[in-house]
Design an enzyme around this catalytic site. Structure first.
Site, mmCIF file in Angstrom:
data_model
loop_
_atom_site.group_PDB
_atom_site.id
_atom_site.type_symbol
_atom_site.label_atom_id
_atom_site.label_comp_id
_atom_site.label_asym_id
_atom_site.label_seq_id
_atom_site.Cartn_x
_atom_site.Cartn_y
_atom_site.Cartn_z
ATOM 1 N N GLU B 50 -9.806 30.496 15.907
ATOM 2 C CA GLU B 50 -10.249 29.738 17.077
ATOM 3 C C GLU B 50 -9.461 28.443 17.285
ATOM 4 O O GLU B 50 -9.339 27.952 18.399
ATOM 5 C CB GLU B 50 -11.746 29.434 17.002
ATOM 6 C CG GLU B 50 -12.633 30.666 17.175
ATOM 7 C CD GLU B 50 -12.896 31.421 15.886
ATOM 8 O OE1 GLU B 50 -12.251 31.126 14.860
ATOM 9 O OE2 GLU B 50 -13.764 32.323 15.898
ATOM 10 N N PHE B 112 -28.658 32.414 11.914
ATOM 11 C CA PHE B 112 -27.335 32.907 11.531
ATOM 12 C C PHE B 112 -26.288 32.435 12.544
ATOM 13 O O PHE B 112 -26.486 32.560 13.740
ATOM 14 C CB PHE B 112 -27.347 34.436 11.453
ATOM 15 C CG PHE B 112 -25.997 35.007 11.141
ATOM 16 C CD1 PHE B 112 -25.388 34.763 9.910
ATOM 17 C CD2 PHE B 112 -25.307 35.768 12.072
ATOM 18 C CE1 PHE B 112 -24.133 35.270 9.621
ATOM 19 C CE2 PHE B 112 -24.052 36.276 11.788
ATOM 20 C CZ PHE B 112 -23.452 36.022 10.564
ATOM 21 N N GLN B 113 -25.209 31.902 12.047
ATOM 22 C CA GLN B 113 -24.109 31.367 12.864
ATOM 23 C C GLN B 113 -24.593 30.312 13.859
ATOM 24 O O GLN B 113 -24.105 30.236 14.985
ATOM 25 C CB GLN B 113 -23.342 32.497 13.569
ATOM 26 C CG GLN B 113 -22.580 33.374 12.563
ATOM 27 C CD GLN B 113 -21.502 34.231 13.193
ATOM 28 O OE1 GLN B 113 -21.622 34.658 14.329
ATOM 29 N NE2 GLN B 113 -20.437 34.503 12.418
ATOM 30 N N LYS B 162 -27.227 32.627 23.633
ATOM 31 C CA LYS B 162 -27.032 34.053 23.913
ATOM 32 C C LYS B 162 -28.027 34.580 24.939
ATOM 33 O O LYS B 162 -27.677 35.391 25.794
ATOM 34 C CB LYS B 162 -27.126 34.851 22.610
ATOM 35 C CG LYS B 162 -26.722 36.305 22.812
ATOM 36 C CD LYS B 162 -26.582 37.074 21.518
ATOM 37 C CE LYS B 162 -26.050 38.469 21.803
ATOM 38 N NZ LYS B 162 -25.976 39.293 20.580
ATOM 39 N N MET B 479 7.492 14.118 6.252
ATOM 40 C CA MET B 479 7.081 12.759 6.587
ATOM 41 C C MET B 479 6.289 12.137 5.437
ATOM 42 O O MET B 479 6.425 10.951 5.143
ATOM 43 C CB MET B 479 6.255 12.758 7.875
ATOM 44 C CG MET B 479 6.056 11.390 8.481
ATOM 45 S SD MET B 479 7.613 10.564 8.843
ATOM 46 C CE MET B 479 7.858 11.002 10.564
#
Lengths: 163, 576
Positions: B50, B112-113, B162, B479
């Site tokens: 993502e 969940f999630q 959802k 760097m």
């Protein structure tokens, strides 16, 4: 310098945390913060007491204005204004001390709003400094509990903060 | 027309004219993915992580000026997107990020999630929403696009539970044509009187300087900026984010300023008497020691964000407004003014600048038997005729890209300036290539950065986005190693990468072309070959000098006139 910033903000969930989060994320001070709905149910009025240099206060007001939910704000401490705070204080009041506490409450225009044989709850309103003074006047061992609302305020005169 | 929440999401994207969305499916967004499946207008780009979705959408947005759109699921899908959201936020890039959320009735139950993504992203979005009512969904999405793309742009997140997208629940749909938000009035025109004052100050300048930033790119104001700069014959420097806002090959351009800016740009900043800051935010990498920033200058600052004005540096004439409009007004006032510039003073100032310039502060050892990273960027610049879109990751290679790829056009230089996000370059390049399929797109990166989003090589193959990955492989987090050399007596604490993969094989494993380049003489031919392979993504693994440092440099806490020069350049200055 101490400043009192009055904010009109959309009365939406999360609005409070946007303001509180801004202060913590950018390291600004919050002395107190109060919030409640206004006569317009879609708006909340928030009062933040903060402190900082002129530059910091300028940044605070600009950053607050940038929040999408903030409709309007004003630093009321820049103009003639009235500020008030509500304090509820529970004190131990036994025997001889009972009279003295009533007298002190009278001097500070406090109201005794709950009484038991051994305690009072006193309600006092005023500027922060007056409330501080009242707390200091009471014998320390008499104080059971102090609840303060944080400062809220309003401009004097006709000018107001509204949409 | 009655639509389900999922259909509304897709229809809104169509009505908003969205070409691509970058995303990754998961439980909470399955209804939306099902609605996507049933149409062809909005093309979905499946990333492999993502973070890649947000960077790809970001690259698309930076290179087009249109908002980038992201769709990810709840919980880990959303939290994985956070780095990309913060990246876009720091650079004011318009993104609309749609996240799935667990159904409304279970929010707060550690389902969940489940993650409080509205809470998590609050400090790194311009605004965010949790949709609690399907009848408000279209309006909320419209608001998200409106807020993301107007004023000072930025990412806006819309969290969609959802049950809001339930295909069985249909509600009347109409996409709002416009939207107004009483607490948000982004269209600002500069104050006339302030512009007049600015014009007078500019005309009175004896040692003027223009310093412009990303705001010029975002505000599509490069043309106005160029016109103004030429009209006044002033020297101009760009910030890292502002490169391409003024043609880098023009004589009036003195290079980038700041920590790895040119000597002439930083010295001119230090000595100028009037500074015009345009769409720039006085970032610490630009100002150096703030107390000694432009000590003798009166400062004019044009910015759309009032909070940018006098945030770190007090300015004398602030002008709040859309940069393009303000510059156009300023040009008009300057043309109408009868006041004359002090041409003698200006010519003496240019003489001084040319003396600084003659030091050639970006020189490096051209006779080295090792591949110098600067040489690779120079060769890329020449091989692409300076016309490529160049994305980068973060570190030494980013600075060399900024110094040696001379951007003549806006929106060609795509990098994470504010947040400094390693892993940005590859997914961003995919977003750029989708937006500009005919253009050459190169990702200048390093072996450390590229590994942070390497999985997007699969995305590049799936969607046939042929990009040229220019990996300046020096075996170190360059760097970090450079700072350790300068400030920690060369104690290279964990900056050496001992197990670098075989990038040629890796590229091949992902279905691309891999080339390893080990000698300076092979650099140009390899680049030419990569460019010839028009429809292939080519991973060019340049084995570069591991000890090369980025010069010049203003070390942390130092001022503009205290630059550390490349050893060779410094020695010459001593002699002169």
């Amino acid at each position: 310098m101490r400043h009192i910033i009055s904010i009109l903000i959309e009365n939406e969930s999360g609005a409070l945390s946007r303001v509180a989060g801004l202060f913590s994320a950018r390291g600004y001070n919050i002395e107190s913060l109060t919030v409640a709905p206004t006569e317009d149910a879609s708006l909340s009025r928030m009062t933040v007491v903060t402190s900082g240099s002129d530059e910091i206060i300028e940044q605070i007001t600009k950053q607050l204005n940038k929040l999408i939910d903030v409709v309007k704000l004003i630093d009321i401490s820049e103009s003639s204004h009235i500020e008030r705070e509500l304090m509820l204080i529970k004190v131990r009041a036994l025997d001889g001390a009972r009279e003295e506490i009533v007298r002190l409450a009278d001097i500070f225009r406090g109201k005794i709003i709950d009484v038991t044989p051994s305690s009072y709850v006193i309600e006092v309103t005023g500027e922060k400094s007056k409330l501080d003074a009242f707390v200091q006047t009471l014998p320390t061992d008499a104080i059971i509990e102090v609840v303060r609302s944080g400062t809220t305020g309003i401009l004097r005169g006709e000018r107001g903060l509204h949409v | 027309m009655d639509l389900s929440g999922a259909e509304i999401v897709v229809q809104c994207l169509k009505d908003e004219g969205v070409e691509y969305i970058f995303g990754y499916p998961g439980g909470a967004v399955l209804h939306i993915y099902d609605a996507l499946f049933k149409q062809d207008d909005v093309k979905h780009i499946l990333v492999r992580h993502e973070q890649g979705a947000t960077h790809a959408a970001d690259g698309y947005a930076r290179s087009t000026g249109k908002p980038g759109v992201v769709l990810v699921t709840s919980g880990p899908g959303a939290t994985n997107a956070v780095t990309g959201i913060a990246t876009a936020y720091m650079d004011s890039i318009p993104l609309v990020v749609l996240t799935g959320q667990v159904p409304l009735p279970v929010i707060g139950s550690d389902a969940f999630q489940e993650a409080d993504i509205v809470g998590i992203t609050r400090p790194c979005v311009k605004h965010n929403f949790l949709v609690k009512d399907v009848t408000k969904l279209a309006e909320t999405i419209k608001k998200a696009f409106y807020i993301a793309t107007t004023g000072r742009p930025g990412p806006v997140l819309v969290d969609i539970p959802k049950d809001i997208t339930d295909p069985r629940i249909k509600v009347p749909y109409e996409y709002p044509r416009s939207v107004s938000i009483r607490s948000y009035n982004p269209h600002l025109k500069g104050h006339r009187w302030q512009i007049k004052k600015a014009a007078d100050l500019l005309l009175s300048a004896r040692r003027p300087m223009i310093y412009s930033g990303g705001g010029v790119i975002l505000g599509n104001a490069a043309e106005q900026l160029t016109e103004l700069t030429r009209l006044l014959n002033f020297p101009i420097t760009n910030t890292l984010m502002g490169l391409g806002g003024y043609p880098a090959t023009d004589r009036q351009f003195v290079g980038m300023l700041g920590m790895h800016g040119t000597y002439e740009a930083n010295m001119a900043m230090h000595d100028c008497d009037v500074l015009l800051a345009v769409g720039a935010r006085f970032d610490d990498r630009v100002t150096g020691k703030i107390k000694e920033f432009c000590p003798g200058a009166k400062i004019i600052h044009i910015d759309i964000d009032p909070a940018s004005i006098s945030k770190t540096v007090r300015v004398d004439i602030p002008i709040v407004g859309e940069v393009g409009g303000v510059l156009a007004d300023l040009i008009e006032v300057l043309r109408a003014s009868e006041r004359q510039q002090d041409r003698d003073a200006l010519s003496a100032w240019w003489d001084q600048i040319d003396r600084w310039r003659s030091m050639e502060c970006l020189r490096y050892d051209r006779n080295s038997t090792l591949i110098k990273p600067q040489f690779v960027v120079e060769q890329l610049y020449e091989a692409t005729g300076g016309k490529a879109y160049v994305t980068s990751d973060v570190g030494q290679h980013q600075m060399w890209a900024a110094q040696f790829y001379h951007f003549d056009y806006p929106r060609r230089w795509i990098n994470s300036g504010g947040l400094g996000t390693m892993g940005f370059g590859l997914p961003a390049a995919i977003g750029v290539k989708l937006a500009h399929p005919e253009a050459e797109v190169a990702c200048i990166t390093g072996e450390a950065s590229i590994q942070m989003c390497i999985q997007e090589l699969a995305t590049a193959l799936q969607y046939r986005t042929p990009i040229k990955i220019v990996n300046l492989n020096n075996g170190y987090m360059g760097m970090v190693r450079q700072w350790q050399e300068f400030s920690y007596e060369s104690r290279y604490s964990h900056s050496y990468l001992e197990t670098i993969p075989d990038f040629v094989k890796l590229a091949e494993a992902y279905g691309h072309v891999g080339l390893r380049i080990e000698k300076p003489a092979e650099v140009r031919p390899a680049l030419e070959e990569a460019l010839r392979l028009k429809d292939r993504t080519v991973f060019l693994d340049f084995q570069t000098d591991p000890t090369e440092n980025v010069y010049p440099m203003i070390e942390a806490g130092k001022a503009h006139h205290e630059m550390r020069l490349a050893p060779g350049v410094a020695a010459e200055r001593e002699l002169a």
